[in-house]
Write a protein that holds these residues in place. Structure first.
Motif, mmCIF file in Angstrom:
data_model
loop_
_atom_site.group_PDB
_atom_site.id
_atom_site.type_symbol
_atom_site.label_atom_id
_atom_site.label_comp_id
_atom_site.label_asym_id
_atom_site.label_seq_id
_atom_site.Cartn_x
_atom_site.Cartn_y
_atom_site.Cartn_z
ATOM 1 N N VAL A 1 0.853 -1.206 0.000
ATOM 2 C CA VAL A 1 0.000 0.000 0.000
ATOM 3 C C VAL A 1 0.880 1.243 0.000
ATOM 4 N N ASP A 2 1.973 1.209 0.746
ATOM 5 C CA ASP A 2 2.865 2.372 0.820
ATOM 6 C C ASP A 2 3.555 2.679 -0.492
ATOM 7 N N ASP A 3 3.703 1.684 -1.375
ATOM 8 C CA ASP A 3 4.353 1.888 -2.682
ATOM 9 C C ASP A 3 3.461 2.564 -3.715
ATOM 10 N N VAL A 4 2.180 2.677 -3.424
ATOM 11 C CA VAL A 4 1.253 3.299 -4.374
ATOM 12 C C VAL A 4 1.492 4.794 -4.394
ATOM 13 N N LYS A 5 1.719 5.330 -5.588
ATOM 14 C CA LYS A 5 1.978 6.768 -5.753
ATOM 15 C C LYS A 5 0.697 7.514 -6.029
#
Length: 107
Positions: free
Chosen positions: A103-107
């Motif tokens: 989820v944190d990698d979603v820009k």
């Protein structure tokens, strides 16, 4: 089965079932389309617990993606299993809906 929350300016939808299939896709669609989403939102579906997806599940993801695009929103999938990732690649859905490792990698 489903929960939605805000994390780092993203709406995260967590799916807590092992399979998105003909038996679960209707409930998923109802949950997704009933969520109040403003314009210009980033929506992430966390697929961490999903180990399998069939054509009805893929169809619901595509419908939801198109629904979000009408409001200038974005959709991404995160934490996909190897099997789900394979299906998304084989059907080219990953060219429409971004797939990220977390989820944190979603820009």
């Amino acid at each position: 089965m489903l929960q939605a929350f805000i994390k780092n300016d993203k709406i995260v939808i967590k799916i807590n079932v092992k399979s998105i299939d003909v038996f679960t896709s209707f409930e998923l669609a109802k949950f997704l389309f009933d969520l109040p989403i403003d314009e210009n939102e980033r929506v992430v579906i966390d697929m961490e617990h999903v180990k399998d997806i069939d054509s009805s599940g893929l169809g619901q993801l595509i419908k939801y993606y198109r629904h979000l695009k009408k409001g200038n929103n974005s959709l991404a999938l995160a934490n996909c299993s190897v099997k789900v990732d394979y299906v998304l690649n084989a059907t080219n859905i990953n060219t429409m809906i971004p797939v990220c490792s977390s989820v944190d990698d979603v820009k």
